[in-house]
Scaffold this motif. Structure first.
Motif: not given
Length: 151
Positions: A7, A11, A15, A45, A47, A52, A55
């Protein structure tokens, strides 16, 4: 195709959005940001393209135990194996950092999450009373990272 990566600050907005969609009492943005510095390569994360979709945050405690602080997948991406990918990757990183087991807390009423963790090798060890607030208890679930249990 979903990829798992570290991460970054870029991001955090996505998140935080997943956090607020996933939990009744979400972590504040500031705490999610602080974990970027505290979790040291244990904040990951999932993706899909640049978006995203999930997480996970982990920390190593006392040099031998991995603690899953939080894990969430965007609701429309659930039940596609993304959570399991995140969990598997953090467990591998825990092992690389010397952790012998992984543990987490889950609301005793969150049956889908409990089922997910059990399917991924976690066992309920005990109840932590009032963990999420008054009369909101948590199961502490643990997975040994070196031994496979037989069903």
């Amino acid at each position: 195709m979903v990829i798992i990566t570290d991460a970054t600050e870029a991001d955090l907005d996505q998140i935080f959005q997943i956090e607020t969609e996933s939990f009744e009492d979400p972590y504040p943005y500031s705490l999610l940001r602080a974990y970027l510095f505290l979790a040291n390569k244990l904040y990951l994360v999932a993706k899909q393209r640049e978006k995203v979709v999930g997480y996970i945050i982990g920390i190593i405690q006392y040099g031998y135990r991995g603690h899953i602080v939080s894990i969430a997948v965007e609701p429309i991406y659930r039940k596609q194996g993304i959570g399991a990918k995140l969990l598997n990757e953090i467990e591998e990183r825990f092992k690389l950092n010397g952790a012998r087991y992984s543990y987490l807390e889950v609301n005793t009423n969150n049956l889908s999450a409990i089922s997910f963790y059990r399917a991924n090798g976690y066992l309920i060890m005990y109840v932590r009373k009032n963990y999420y607030g008054r009369d909101k208890h948590a199961f502490v679930m643990v997975k040994n990272l070196y031994y496979k249990y037989l069903d």
